[in-house]
Design an enzyme around this catalytic site. Structure first.
Site, PDB file in Angstrom:
ATOM      1  N   GLY A   1      99.403  87.265  49.548  1.00 24.61           N
ATOM      2  CA  GLY A   1      98.987  87.154  48.147  1.00 24.61           C
ATOM      3  C   GLY A   1      99.820  87.972  47.171  1.00 24.61           C
ATOM      4  O   GLY A   1     101.048  88.094  47.307  1.00 24.61           O
TER       5      GLY A   1
ATOM      6  N   TYR B   1      81.361  91.726  43.259  1.00 20.43           N
ATOM      7  CA  TYR B   1      82.813  91.754  43.009  1.00 20.43           C
ATOM      8  C   TYR B   1      83.090  92.247  41.584  1.00 20.43           C
ATOM      9  O   TYR B   1      83.936  93.131  41.378  1.00 20.43           O
ATOM     10  CB  TYR B   1      83.409  90.361  43.216  1.00 20.43           C
ATOM     11  CG  TYR B   1      84.886  90.271  42.909  1.00 20.43           C
ATOM     12  CD1 TYR B   1      85.826  90.860  43.752  1.00 20.43           C
ATOM     13  CD2 TYR B   1      85.347  89.607  41.776  1.00 20.43           C
ATOM     14  CE1 TYR B   1      87.187  90.783  43.480  1.00 20.43           C
ATOM     15  CE2 TYR B   1      86.705  89.527  41.494  1.00 20.43           C
ATOM     16  CZ  TYR B   1      87.626  90.115  42.345  1.00 20.43           C
ATOM     17  OH  TYR B   1      88.978  90.043  42.064  1.00 20.43           O
TER      18      TYR B   1
HETATM   19  N1  LIG Z   1      93.598  85.842  43.190  1.00 22.64           N
HETATM   20  C1  LIG Z   1      93.068  85.986  41.981  1.00 22.64           C
HETATM   21  O1  LIG Z   1      92.834  85.002  41.248  1.00 22.64           O
HETATM   22  C2  LIG Z   1      92.757  87.340  41.469  1.00 22.64           C
HETATM   23  C3  LIG Z   1      92.980  88.490  42.215  1.00 22.64           C
HETATM   24  N2  LIG Z   1      92.645  89.721  41.707  1.00 22.64           N
HETATM   25  C4  LIG Z   1      92.845  90.936  42.506  1.00 22.64           C
HETATM   26  O2  LIG Z   1      94.141  90.951  43.049  1.00 22.64           O
HETATM   27  C5  LIG Z   1      94.173  91.754  44.232  1.00 22.64           C
HETATM   28  C6  LIG Z   1      94.932  91.024  45.310  1.00 22.64           C
HETATM   29  O3  LIG Z   1      94.223  89.873  45.648  1.00 22.64           O
HETATM   30  P1  LIG Z   1      94.899  88.519  46.185  1.00 22.64           P
HETATM   31  O4  LIG Z   1      96.300  88.748  46.551  1.00 22.64           O
HETATM   32  O5  LIG Z   1      94.546  87.463  45.236  1.00 22.64           O
HETATM   33  O6  LIG Z   1      93.989  88.293  47.496  1.00 22.64           O
HETATM   34  P2  LIG Z   1      94.355  88.078  49.034  1.00 22.64           P
HETATM   35  O7  LIG Z   1      93.042  87.842  49.721  1.00 22.64           O
HETATM   36  O8  LIG Z   1      95.430  87.074  49.183  1.00 22.64           O
HETATM   37  O9  LIG Z   1      94.923  89.510  49.465  1.00 22.64           O
HETATM   38  C7  LIG Z   1      94.050  90.612  49.564  1.00 22.64           C
HETATM   39  C8  LIG Z   1      94.706  91.694  50.394  1.00 22.64           C
HETATM   40  O10 LIG Z   1      93.770  92.771  50.535  1.00 22.64           O
HETATM   41  C9  LIG Z   1      93.703  93.095  51.910  1.00 22.64           C
HETATM   42  N3  LIG Z   1      92.442  93.724  52.299  1.00 22.64           N
HETATM   43  C10 LIG Z   1      91.206  93.205  52.258  1.00 22.64           C
HETATM   44  N4  LIG Z   1      90.321  94.065  52.784  1.00 22.64           N
HETATM   45  C11 LIG Z   1      91.028  95.152  53.167  1.00 22.64           C
HETATM   46  C12 LIG Z   1      90.695  96.378  53.806  1.00 22.64           C
HETATM   47  N5  LIG Z   1      89.447  96.664  54.204  1.00 22.64           N
HETATM   48  N6  LIG Z   1      91.673  97.285  54.038  1.00 22.64           N
HETATM   49  C13 LIG Z   1      92.945  97.015  53.684  1.00 22.64           C
HETATM   50  N7  LIG Z   1      93.323  95.871  53.103  1.00 22.64           N
HETATM   51  C14 LIG Z   1      92.374  94.960  52.856  1.00 22.64           C
HETATM   52  C15 LIG Z   1      93.919  91.785  52.640  1.00 22.64           C
HETATM   53  O11 LIG Z   1      94.250  92.001  53.998  1.00 22.64           O
HETATM   54  P3  LIG Z   1      93.981  90.838  55.113  1.00 22.64           P
HETATM   55  O12 LIG Z   1      94.995  89.769  54.871  1.00 22.64           O
HETATM   56  O13 LIG Z   1      94.157  91.547  56.417  1.00 22.64           O
HETATM   57  O14 LIG Z   1      92.587  90.365  54.890  1.00 22.64           O
HETATM   58  C16 LIG Z   1      95.061  91.226  51.812  1.00 22.64           C
HETATM   59  O15 LIG Z   1      96.258  91.837  52.211  1.00 22.64           O
HETATM   60  C17 LIG Z   1      92.705  92.038  44.568  1.00 22.64           C
HETATM   61  O16 LIG Z   1      92.391  93.353  44.187  1.00 22.64           O
HETATM   62  C18 LIG Z   1      91.936  91.042  43.707  1.00 22.64           C
HETATM   63  O17 LIG Z   1      90.654  91.522  43.369  1.00 22.64           O
HETATM   64  C19 LIG Z   1      92.130  89.837  40.451  1.00 22.64           C
HETATM   65  C20 LIG Z   1      91.908  88.753  39.678  1.00 22.64           C
HETATM   66  C21 LIG Z   1      92.188  87.421  40.118  1.00 22.64           C
HETATM   67  C1  LIG Z   2      87.587  77.018  34.735  1.00 30.32           C
HETATM   68  C2  LIG Z   2      88.139  76.351  35.976  1.00 30.32           C
HETATM   69  C3  LIG Z   2      88.747  77.070  36.957  1.00 30.32           C
HETATM   70  C4  LIG Z   2      88.953  78.505  36.719  1.00 30.32           C
HETATM   71  C5  LIG Z   2      88.515  79.487  37.453  1.00 30.32           C
HETATM   72  C6  LIG Z   2      88.751  80.866  37.115  1.00 30.32           C
HETATM   73  C7  LIG Z   2      89.164  81.258  35.767  1.00 30.32           C
HETATM   74  C8  LIG Z   2      88.616  81.771  38.060  1.00 30.32           C
HETATM   75  C9  LIG Z   2      88.846  83.165  37.928  1.00 30.32           C
HETATM   76  C10 LIG Z   2      88.814  83.910  39.006  1.00 30.32           C
HETATM   77  C11 LIG Z   2      89.029  85.335  39.034  1.00 30.32           C
HETATM   78  C12 LIG Z   2      89.193  86.078  37.817  1.00 30.32           C
HETATM   79  C13 LIG Z   2      89.054  85.864  40.243  1.00 30.32           C
HETATM   80  C14 LIG Z   2      89.318  87.178  40.631  1.00 30.32           C
HETATM   81  O1  LIG Z   2      89.126  88.227  40.076  1.00 30.32           O
HETATM   82  C15 LIG Z   2      89.264  76.397  38.215  1.00 30.32           C
HETATM   83  C16 LIG Z   2      88.626  76.954  39.449  1.00 30.32           C
HETATM   84  C17 LIG Z   2      90.781  76.624  38.299  1.00 30.32           C
HETATM   85  C18 LIG Z   2      88.954  74.930  38.255  1.00 30.32           C
HETATM   86  C19 LIG Z   2      89.015  74.295  36.953  1.00 30.32           C
HETATM   87  C20 LIG Z   2      87.987  74.902  36.069  1.00 30.32           C
END
Ligand SMILES: NC(=O)C1=CN([C@@H]2O[C@H](COP(=O)(O)OP(=O)(O)OC[C@H]3O[C@@H](n4cnc5c(N)ncnc54)[C@H](OP(=O)(O)O)[C@@H]3O)[C@@H](O)[C@H]2O)C=CC1
Ligand SMILES: CC1=C(/C=C/C(C)=C/C=C/C(C)=C/C=O)C(C)(C)CCC1
Length: 280
Positions: free
Chosen positions: A14, A164
């Site tokens: 990610g 969350y």
């Molecule tokens: N994706 C999105 O739309 C959004 C993401 N974020 C934030 O971005 C950050 C990254 O998320 P994202 O890349 O999307 O998610 P992913 O799930 O792709 O990556 C999350 C990472 O966190 C690791 N992790 C989870 N639990 C633990 C733990 N107990 N100890 C160590 N590592 C851990 C996972 O490891 P493993 O692979 O082993 O599970 C993975 O490497 C997060 O803080 C998330 O809240 C914020 C807003 C939106």
């Molecule tokens: C409105 C809408 C969407 C947006 C979802 C959003 C905005 C999600 C935000 C997630 C966050 C902020 C996660 C982690 O912190 C989708 C699913 C694309 C589908 C189309 C309609």
């Protein structure tokens, strides 16, 4: 970034993996801090091969276990003499009710308390290496969060979406209080929203996993999602900017609860109590 050392939590996939790739590409020594060594090694191998930077190091860190966090910090401090960038990126979302090894509700435990303890343990190294930066990956979801001091572990009532949001608000408040306390040290702390990113974050929700697949076209790629983290970690114009919240590489609107200094101080004290640490 030759000569700079960075730690990135959750960098095996990610947003964290892409941030690690970008810092490695710029020449930094990158510590990939992950709970699953096999996944982390695979990611590190890929990054080393692609960037031609061999200084991508894997270290075990499970943020759901304070013993693992302490072991990580001890090993890091024994081996690394400098730390310029700490990206607290790892996160979990929408987990069914569960607790960390220390009995904390999983979202609060991993997303907030785990990173709080990690930052505490690494702070002296960041100060010694200043100018240095702490980057906390929060979310727009912090707008829906409240700090429920009467039920931090969600034992009275639990909603996984709200849990969350609460943990992401905690990221914003922690950053704010940390930045205030670090004034004058040349260590900055900022938080950010990476955007809505097509990553594995939705893995605990069947519905969200499908929504993420169907609407992936509207989501950022992990590389795009990593840009604000990288910006906060390296941008020259942010050298003395601290306590801010960014989205799309720009300052962004923080919820009223995320601007409440009293709550930030109280959360700080409660976090110290829960973790059994003294951090003045
Ligand atoms: N994706 C999105 O739309 C959004 C993401 N974020 C934030 O971005 C950050 C990254 O998320 P994202 O890349 O999307 O998610 P992913 O799930 O792709 O990556 C999350 C990472 O966190 C690791 N992790 C989870 N639990 C633990 C733990 N107990 N100890 C160590 N590592 C851990 C996972 O490891 P493993 O692979 O082993 O599970 C993975 O490497 C997060 O803080 C998330 O809240 C914020 C807003 C939106
Ligand atoms: C409105 C809408 C969407 C947006 C979802 C959003 C905005 C999600 C935000 C997630 C966050 C902020 C996660 C982690 O912190 C989708 C699913 C694309 C589908 C189309 C309609």
């Amino acid at each position: 970034m030759d000569g700079k050392v960075a730690v990135i939590t959750g960098a095996n996939t990610g947003i964290g993996k892409e941030a690690a790739r970008e810092l490695a590409r710029r020449g930094a020594r990158v510590i990939v801090a992950c709970r699953d060594i096999a996944k982390a090694e695979a990611a590190a191998r890929e990054i080393r091969a692609e960037t031609d930077n061999q200084e991508v190091i894997v270290k075990k860190l499970d943020l759901a276990d304070t013993r693992s966090i302490r072991e990580f910090a001890n090993s890091f401090l024994a081996e690394e003499k400098e730390l310029h960038i700490l990206i607290n990126n790892a996160g979990v979302m929408l987990c069914p009710y569960s607790k960390t090894a220390d009995g904390f509700e999983m979202h609060l435990g991993v997303n907030h308390l785990g990173h709080f303890l990690l930052t505490f343990l690494l702070l002296e190294r960041l100060k010694q290496s200043a100018p240095s930066r702490i980057v906390n990956v929060s979310s727009l979801a912090h707008h829906g969060g409240r700090i429920r001091f009467h039920d931090l572990n969600g034992e009275k009532s639990y909603n996984r979406g709200l849990a969350y949001c609460h943990s992401k608000l905690a990221n914003v408040l922690f950053t704010r209080e940390l930045a205030r306390r670090l004034q004058g040290t040349k260590v900055t702390a900022n938080s950010l929203h990476p955007g809505s990113v097509h990553s594995e974050l939705v893995r605990h929700s069947f519905v969200m996993t499908w929504l993420w697949k169907i609407f992936s076209f509207f989501l950022k790629t992990p590389w795009e999602g990593a840009q604000t983290s990288v910006y906060c970690a390296v941008a020259e114009e942010l050298e003395s900017v601290t306590g801010q919240y960014f989205s799309d590489c720009q300052p962004a609107y923080v919820s009223p609860w995320g601007r409440d200094d009293e709550t930030a101080k109280k959360l700080w004290n409660v976090s110290c109590e829960l973790l059994g640490i003294q951090w003045d």
